[in-house]
Motif scaffolding. Structure first.
Motif, mmCIF file in Angstrom:
data_model
loop_
_atom_site.group_PDB
_atom_site.id
_atom_site.type_symbol
_atom_site.label_atom_id
_atom_site.label_comp_id
_atom_site.label_asym_id
_atom_site.label_seq_id
_atom_site.Cartn_x
_atom_site.Cartn_y
_atom_site.Cartn_z
ATOM 1 N N ILE A 59 3.426 12.034 21.113
ATOM 2 C CA ILE A 59 3.617 12.244 19.598
ATOM 3 C C ILE A 59 2.141 13.025 19.173
ATOM 4 C CG2 ILE A 59 3.279 10.889 17.472
ATOM 5 C CD1 ILE A 59 5.142 9.243 18.363
ATOM 6 N N THR A 60 2.383 14.130 18.142
ATOM 7 C CA THR A 60 0.930 14.575 17.415
ATOM 8 C C THR A 60 1.202 14.197 16.050
ATOM 9 O OG1 THR A 60 0.820 16.427 18.947
ATOM 10 C CG2 THR A 60 -0.051 16.592 16.837
ATOM 11 N N ALA B 41 -5.842 24.909 6.602
ATOM 12 C CA ALA B 41 -6.074 23.999 7.872
ATOM 13 C C ALA B 41 -4.854 23.052 8.176
ATOM 14 C CB ALA B 41 -7.453 23.030 7.796
ATOM 15 N N ARG B 42 -4.148 22.778 7.133
ATOM 16 C CA ARG B 42 -3.019 21.810 7.269
ATOM 17 C C ARG B 42 -1.858 22.470 7.924
ATOM 18 N NH1 ARG B 42 -1.742 19.718 1.408
ATOM 19 N NH2 ARG B 42 -4.006 20.991 0.528
ATOM 20 N N ALA B 43 -1.585 23.794 7.385
ATOM 21 C CA ALA B 43 -0.742 24.679 7.955
ATOM 22 C C ALA B 43 -0.847 24.980 9.618
ATOM 23 C CB ALA B 43 -0.679 25.984 7.074
ATOM 24 N N ALA B 44 -2.296 25.260 9.784
ATOM 25 C CA ALA B 44 -2.735 25.391 11.297
ATOM 26 C C ALA B 44 -2.250 24.549 12.103
ATOM 27 C CB ALA B 44 -4.253 25.767 11.186
ATOM 28 N N ASP B 45 -2.500 23.197 11.556
ATOM 29 C CA ASP B 45 -2.299 22.108 12.413
ATOM 30 C C ASP B 45 -0.585 21.860 12.882
ATOM 31 O OD1 ASP B 45 -4.698 21.421 12.558
ATOM 32 O OD2 ASP B 45 -4.616 19.313 11.080
ATOM 33 N N LEU B 46 0.413 22.292 11.930
ATOM 34 C CA LEU B 46 1.594 22.233 11.934
ATOM 35 C C LEU B 46 2.306 23.167 12.932
ATOM 36 C CD1 LEU B 46 4.435 20.778 11.231
ATOM 37 C CD2 LEU B 46 4.683 22.686 9.449
ATOM 38 N N LEU B 47 1.472 24.509 12.889
ATOM 39 C CA LEU B 47 1.746 25.474 13.659
ATOM 40 C C LEU B 47 1.441 25.138 15.211
ATOM 41 C CD1 LEU B 47 0.651 28.600 11.473
ATOM 42 C CD2 LEU B 47 3.135 27.766 11.933
ATOM 43 N N GLU B 48 0.234 24.544 15.257
ATOM 44 C CA GLU B 48 -0.106 24.242 16.650
ATOM 45 C C GLU B 48 0.439 23.242 17.062
ATOM 46 O OE1 GLU B 48 -1.899 24.041 20.188
ATOM 47 O OE2 GLU B 48 -2.283 25.751 18.676
ATOM 48 N N ALA B 49 1.107 22.305 16.370
ATOM 49 C CA ALA B 49 1.710 20.974 17.025
ATOM 50 C C ALA B 49 3.230 21.586 17.396
ATOM 51 C CB ALA B 49 2.101 19.995 15.778
ATOM 52 N N PHE B 50 3.756 22.550 16.602
ATOM 53 C CA PHE B 50 5.071 23.173 17.139
ATOM 54 C C PHE B 50 4.762 23.897 18.508
ATOM 55 C CE2 PHE B 50 7.128 22.225 13.164
ATOM 56 C CZ PHE B 50 8.319 21.746 13.445
ATOM 57 N N ASP C 138 2.591 23.280 20.703
ATOM 58 C CA ASP C 138 2.115 22.583 21.944
ATOM 59 C C ASP C 138 3.014 22.073 22.732
ATOM 60 O OD1 ASP C 138 0.431 21.092 23.495
ATOM 61 O OD2 ASP C 138 0.712 19.105 22.206
ATOM 62 N N GLU C 139 3.036 22.499 23.920
ATOM 63 C CA GLU C 139 4.250 22.091 25.122
ATOM 64 C C GLU C 139 4.162 20.813 25.248
ATOM 65 O OE1 GLU C 139 4.018 24.520 28.463
ATOM 66 O OE2 GLU C 139 4.086 26.471 27.313
ATOM 67 N N GLU C 140 3.377 20.057 25.217
ATOM 68 C CA GLU C 140 3.404 18.351 25.630
ATOM 69 C C GLU C 140 3.849 17.661 24.294
ATOM 70 O OE1 GLU C 140 -0.613 16.954 26.238
ATOM 71 O OE2 GLU C 140 -0.667 17.770 28.385
ATOM 72 N N THR C 141 3.865 18.091 23.167
ATOM 73 C CA THR C 141 4.116 17.418 22.022
ATOM 74 C C THR C 141 5.708 17.351 21.883
ATOM 75 O OG1 THR C 141 2.375 17.909 20.884
ATOM 76 C CG2 THR C 141 4.324 17.139 19.463
ATOM 77 N N ASP C 142 6.188 16.246 21.967
ATOM 78 C CA ASP C 142 7.642 15.638 21.839
ATOM 79 C C ASP C 142 8.097 15.792 20.211
ATOM 80 O OD1 ASP C 142 8.058 16.023 24.608
ATOM 81 O OD2 ASP C 142 7.148 14.179 24.692
ATOM 82 N N LEU D 276 7.815 27.947 15.885
ATOM 83 C CA LEU D 276 8.844 26.850 15.916
ATOM 84 C C LEU D 276 9.438 26.740 17.446
ATOM 85 C CD1 LEU D 276 9.726 25.132 13.628
ATOM 86 C CD2 LEU D 276 11.843 26.345 13.588
ATOM 87 N N HIS D 277 9.385 25.375 17.696
ATOM 88 C CA HIS D 277 10.111 25.191 19.002
ATOM 89 C C HIS D 277 10.723 23.753 18.573
ATOM 90 C CE1 HIS D 277 7.096 27.843 20.903
ATOM 91 N NE2 HIS D 277 8.001 28.099 21.487
#
Length: 343
Positions: free
Chosen positions: A5-6, A57-66, A68-72, A100-101
């Protein structure tokens, strides 16, 4: 099965403040006890002042979370009131579309905006709980009704059926370290209440916090909010709403009946009540204004044939279920069930 979880702070940066550190530690341990690996997005703990000043910065976090291959699963820390400010950072050059993934996305309140963003791009999401409000509950454990749906989601990746909570709780007012381990007063719950229309109806659910939806059309809170939301087409078209179930739940601000009427009237003017298959209404926090809200709903909608099912424990009323957005839902008010078809 969710493994990683991120946690993201897409609106208020409360999670980064020292006064919630005891809650954060409690919630983090609970997630780890469930066998989950937990990540915090780069700016998730940056605090309220920084994140208020830096929507990019908030937007960048959402993009990175999507990305990130480890994040389910992406779990929102809490809501807020200005998530619309992320729109230019996520849709200006199709940034969110390119990142988006398929992942589980869970949040509520002002996170309604993020749900609508992801709906635009075709990603089903889950509405009704957040990290601070639910996983970090200061009682001896997560509230049983809340925990049941959270565990189902992380175990199966979906929600199969929602039934009423047998109880509701007074909203917690003391979040200090001294409140750890204390339980909130509980009251018997009435179950789902069919205000009007047939007892059986269905369609995919979409919607969220009515206060946030109102801000898409009203500039009282932020003058530029309506223009920004129109520019990026955040509110779905009437054709997109056709055949859906509109979820509406009210915030911890506990809007007065007069404001509730204005918010509903703004939605009615979009034409959405004329194309949806029904309305699902969240229980107001502490049941304040519940009878007034129900009467105003029937008056403003002004269509006795449109089903309105109220008293759902979702969003700002505790405890909280989780509602899938995008899956076909079948409501049976007599059986007191909302059942979701597999994806």
């Amino acid at each position: 099965m969710i493994k990683t979880i991120t946690i993201v702070s897409l609106s208020a940066g409360t999670l980064g403040e020292d006064f919630v550190r005891h809650e954060l530690d409690l919630g983090l341990q609970r997630l780890r006890d469930l066998g989950l690996q937990v990540k915090f997005a780069a700016h998730a703990l940056a605090g309220r002042a920084y994140l208020a000043a830096h929507p990019e910065a908030r937007a960048a976090d959402l993009l990175e979370a999507f990305r990130d291959e480890e994040t389910d699963m992406i779990l929102c820390a809490i809501g807020g009131d200005d998530t619309y400010r992320l729109l230019p950072c996520l849709f200006g050059r199709e940034e969110l579309k390119s990142a988006l993934h398929p992942k589980i996305f869970l949040g509520f309140s002002d996170t309604t905006v993020n749900h609508l963003m992801l709906h635009k791009l075709g990603l089903p999401t889950f509405y009704g709980q957040s990290f601070l409000a639910d996983v970090c509950e200061l009682g001896p454990d997560m509230l049983p009704y809340t925990r049941g749906y959270f565990e189902e989601l992380i175990r199966t990746g979906t929600i199969r059926q929602v039934t009423p909570s047998p109880v509701w709780y007074d909203g917690r007012t003391d979040f200090s370290p001294e409140a750890a381990g204390t339980e909130m007063p509980a009251h018997p719950n009435e179950g789902f209440l069919l205000l009007q229309g047939p007892a059986r109806f269905g369609g995919p659910i979409l919607g969220g916090c009515i206060d946030t939806l109102f801000d898409l059309f009203d500039g009282t809170r932020y003058a530029d909010s309506p223009a920004v939301c129109r520019r990026y087409g955040l509110f779905p078209s009437l054709e997109d709403w056709r055949g859906r179930l509109l979820l509406l739940e009210s915030s911890e601000e506990q809007p007065t009946p007069d404001k509730y009427r204005r918010m509903l009237t703004a939605l009615k003017e979009t034409g959405v009540f004329g194309v949806v298959n029904g309305l699902l209404i969240g229980k107001p926090m502490d049941e304040r204004y519940q009878a007034e809200y129900h009467a105003i709903l029937q008056e403003v909608v002004d269509d006795p044939g449109l089903p309105i099912l109220a008293n759902l424990n979702v969003g700002h009323a505790t405890p909280r279920c989780i509602l899938p957005f995008g899956l076909p839902a079948r409501v049976d008010a007599d059986a007191q069930t909302i059942t979701f078809a597999p994806a």
